[in-house]
Motif scaffolding. Structure first.
Motif, PDB file in Angstrom:
ATOM      1  N   LYS A   1      -4.748  -7.899  -1.262  1.00 11.48           N
ATOM      2  CA  LYS A   1      -6.673  -7.785  -0.378  1.00 11.48           C
ATOM      3  C   LYS A   1      -6.812  -9.241  -1.036  1.00 11.48           C
ATOM      4  CE  LYS A   1      -8.656  -3.750  -0.754  1.00 11.48           C
ATOM      5  NZ  LYS A   1      -9.163  -3.403   1.071  1.00 11.48           N
TER       6      LYS A   1
ATOM      7  N   THR B   1      -6.276  -7.580   4.630  1.00 12.32           N
ATOM      8  CA  THR B   1      -5.635  -6.882   3.933  1.00 12.32           C
ATOM      9  C   THR B   1      -4.251  -7.039   4.000  1.00 12.32           C
ATOM     10  OG1 THR B   1      -7.847  -5.409   3.360  1.00 12.32           O
ATOM     11  CG2 THR B   1      -5.297  -4.337   2.751  1.00 12.32           C
TER      12      THR B   1
ATOM     13  N   GLU C   1      -3.823  -1.293   4.843  1.00 11.11           N
ATOM     14  CA  GLU C   1      -3.863  -1.418   3.040  1.00 11.11           C
ATOM     15  C   GLU C   1      -3.694   0.314   2.547  1.00 11.11           C
ATOM     16  OE1 GLU C   1      -8.368  -1.422   1.664  1.00 11.11           O
ATOM     17  OE2 GLU C   1      -7.771   0.640   0.237  1.00 11.11           O
TER      18      GLU C   1
END
Ligand SMILES: [Fe+2]
Length: 222
Positions: free
Chosen positions: A155, A165, A45
């Protein structure tokens, strides 16, 4: 009869099932014969998912609220489908994207280049897929920032849960090969993350299209 049994045995052998299975009723789960699509590799992420979501979170990242000044950058129409591993489109998938602006600034309090942030770039957007599993964003072609090759973060949420993600990249971009996060992906898994940015010939302002399909590896019933 004998021929039938033989062909069945060969068929089962090809499926990798033992001869012991011959003669017993076999119930295959739905989709067992479906061609499995390669799942989109997950990616970190990273540190710049917005720490405070903007008031405007729609799918047009070029215009914030009712502003008349658009963001700076190469206008990109970014589309794709959210698919199960069996190739079924997934509806009601929440697709979120975030990326830095033309000056390398994210919508995050700890971003670099904060003083140069383009206030007209939304930096984050959401789109809920319909029955065809498609999403659409209007955004800018990603640019590099120190330490990273250009990329857009994604995401995917299904039923409110983070399902995947990942990040997509510009196919053929020279900095891909020196990007640590990109290089951590095994080479055989990289192609689905590499996206072509294609000029729209009729566009007078140099707009581009980019298509990034995402396979989340779940059934359509999730
Ligand atoms: Fe990033």
């Amino acid at each position: 009869m004998e021929a039938n049994r033989l062909s069945r045995r060969l068929f089962l052998a090809r499926l990798g099932l033992g001869a012991a299975a011959v003669g017993a009723p076999i119930v295959f789960p739905r989709g067992a014969f479906a061609e499995e699509l390669a799942r989109t590799p997950p990616q970190t992420e990273g540190p710049f998912y917005p720490d405070k979501l903007p008031l405007d979170t729609d799918n047009d990242l070029l215009v914030v609220n009712d502003s008349t000044t658009p963001a700076v950058g190469e206008v990109t129409h970014l589309t794709g489908r959210i698919l199960s591993a069996a190739g079924d489109p997934l509806r009601n998938a929440m697709v979120e994207i975030w990326q830095c602006d033309q000056n390398g600034a994210y919508l995050h309090t700890k971003t670099s280049n904060a003083e140069r942030r383009d206030r007209n770039f939304q930096g984050f957007g959401r789109f809920l897929t319909g029955s065809k599993g498609e999403y659409y964003f209007r955004t800018i072609k990603p640019v590099p920032y120190p330490g990273r090759t250009p990329h857009i973060h994604f995401k995917i949420k299904l039923k409110g849960r983070d399902t995947l993600t990942t990040q997509c990249y510009i196919k053929g971009h020279p900095q891909n090969e020196s990007d640590g996060i990109f290089k951590a992906i095994p080479p055989k898994d990289r192609p689905p993350l590499l996206v072509d940015w294609v000029p729209i010939r009729e566009s007078r302002i140099g707009e581009l299209t980019a298509k990034f399909d995402i396979v989340v590896g779940l059934t359509a019933e999730v």
